[in-house]
Write a protein that holds these residues in place. Sequence first.
Motif, PDB file in Angstrom:
ATOM      1  N   VAL A  86       0.836  -1.203   0.000  1.00 63.11           N
ATOM      2  CA  VAL A  86       0.000   0.000   0.000  1.00 63.11           C
ATOM      3  C   VAL A  86       0.872   1.254   0.000  1.00 63.11           C
ATOM      4  O   VAL A  86       0.541   2.253  -0.656  1.00 63.11           O
ATOM      5  CB  VAL A  86      -0.956  -0.005   1.203  1.00 63.11           C
ATOM      6  N   SER A  87       1.992   1.220   0.705  1.00 66.37           N
ATOM      7  CA  SER A  87       2.863   2.402   0.786  1.00 66.37           C
ATOM      8  C   SER A  87       3.427   2.787  -0.568  1.00 66.37           C
ATOM      9  O   SER A  87       3.841   3.930  -0.771  1.00 66.37           O
ATOM     10  CB  SER A  87       4.013   2.142   1.772  1.00 66.37           C
ATOM     11  N   ARG A 106      -0.121   8.540  -3.864  1.00 72.61           N
ATOM     12  CA  ARG A 106      -1.181   9.082  -3.006  1.00 72.61           C
ATOM     13  C   ARG A 106      -2.338   9.610  -3.842  1.00 72.61           C
ATOM     14  O   ARG A 106      -2.132  10.341  -4.805  1.00 72.61           O
ATOM     15  CB  ARG A 106      -0.612  10.197  -2.137  1.00 72.61           C
ATOM     16  N   LEU A 124       1.483   0.553   8.274  1.00 70.57           N
ATOM     17  CA  LEU A 124       1.716   1.587   7.269  1.00 70.57           C
ATOM     18  C   LEU A 124       2.151   2.892   7.941  1.00 70.57           C
ATOM     19  O   LEU A 124       3.092   3.560   7.482  1.00 70.57           O
ATOM     20  CB  LEU A 124       0.442   1.802   6.451  1.00 70.57           C
ATOM     21  N   GLN A 183      -3.491   5.668   3.470  1.00 67.98           N
ATOM     22  CA  GLN A 183      -2.555   6.065   2.432  1.00 67.98           C
ATOM     23  C   GLN A 183      -3.080   7.194   1.547  1.00 67.98           C
ATOM     24  O   GLN A 183      -2.369   8.161   1.269  1.00 67.98           O
ATOM     25  CB  GLN A 183      -2.223   4.849   1.551  1.00 67.98           C
ATOM     26  N   HIS A 184      -4.330   7.088   1.117  1.00 65.01           N
ATOM     27  CA  HIS A 184      -4.827   8.001   0.089  1.00 65.01           C
ATOM     28  C   HIS A 184      -5.568   9.218   0.657  1.00 65.01           C
ATOM     29  O   HIS A 184      -5.495  10.307   0.100  1.00 65.01           O
ATOM     30  CB  HIS A 184      -5.732   7.248  -0.883  1.00 65.01           C
ATOM     31  N   ASN A 206       1.632   2.794  -3.302  1.00 60.29           N
ATOM     32  CA  ASN A 206       0.574   3.438  -4.093  1.00 60.29           C
ATOM     33  C   ASN A 206       0.824   4.931  -4.177  1.00 60.29           C
ATOM     34  O   ASN A 206       1.009   5.582  -3.131  1.00 60.29           O
ATOM     35  CB  ASN A 206      -0.786   3.231  -3.452  1.00 60.29           C
ATOM     36  N   ALA A 247      -6.104   0.259   5.243  1.00 57.91           N
ATOM     37  CA  ALA A 247      -4.803   0.865   4.932  1.00 57.91           C
ATOM     38  C   ALA A 247      -4.902   1.812   3.747  1.00 57.91           C
ATOM     39  O   ALA A 247      -4.214   2.836   3.699  1.00 57.91           O
ATOM     40  CB  ALA A 247      -3.771  -0.229   4.662  1.00 57.91           C
ATOM     41  N   TRP A 248      -5.753   1.503   2.779  1.00 58.13           N
ATOM     42  CA  TRP A 248      -5.963   2.426   1.656  1.00 58.13           C
ATOM     43  C   TRP A 248      -6.454   3.789   2.154  1.00 58.13           C
ATOM     44  O   TRP A 248      -6.050   4.817   1.635  1.00 58.13           O
ATOM     45  CB  TRP A 248      -6.976   1.841   0.682  1.00 58.13           C
ATOM     46  N   LYS A 299       5.853   4.944   7.713  1.00 56.50           N
ATOM     47  CA  LYS A 299       5.982   6.346   7.351  1.00 56.50           C
ATOM     48  C   LYS A 299       6.575   7.190   8.472  1.00 56.50           C
ATOM     49  O   LYS A 299       7.402   8.065   8.218  1.00 56.50           O
ATOM     50  CB  LYS A 299       4.596   6.898   6.967  1.00 56.50           C
TER      51      LYS A 299
END
Length: 244
Positions: free
Chosen positions: A61-62, A66, A156, A118-119, A64, A114-115, A160
């Motif tokens: 996921v990381s 943003r 995640l 992340q987004h 992806n 997690a999405w 970060k």
Amino acid sequence: MTPAPVCPLAARHTGQDLIKWIALISMVLDHMRLAWPASADLFVLGRLSFPLFCLAVAINVSRNPRGELFTCSNARYLALLLLFAALSEVPYRLLGSSATFNVLVTLALGLMVAWGVQHRTLASLIVAGAALVAGYLLSEPLMYGFYGVLLPAALLLALKRPERFLLVPVALCVASNTRSDLFERAAQLEPFAILALSTAALAPLLGLALFWARLPFKVLPVTQWGYWFYPGHLLALLGIRQLL
């Protein structure tokens, strides 16, 4: 004719592949006790498996970009998790683990949460919120429960901002074992229970250390065959139990 879009493939990362191998091996060792009860002590090593699978999800996921949630690679990732969750459920139940869904269900919900982290778009937050609601309502039949659904997102955040979030996945890994009697046994200073909880707590730290390390060797990549490995190893253990 315009060619169909091709999903880009991420570059291989030795640490991530090593994390996946440790997760796969510790999962098999853990499940061996279902086919061969004399190997029950392998439960301790099995506490490595789920946190490391969650870390593999968090790493993916990381990567992806943003804000780009609706991509073919994300759709393929979730579809494969759901497909193999469905394919694995029958052998998982036959092996004697009928109290919960198989672990791929928890990982699929964790991926969606997690999405959201992340987004941080409206669409991703709606997807994550729906997964959180499902995880809460299905906490009892989910392997590792609601805390397990939160773990990929926590990892995640640790990837970060480790200085701020490193201990969050550690706490969740311990909390995800609260539905067993490990806490009561650990409170009575039972070595097996203390070792199992300690292994669960250290698993995310081990995984993150492997991911951040500069490993001086190559590791056989764990690609999409890893999805087939999950139902495959359950069927193999069913066969072994029949022979024993």
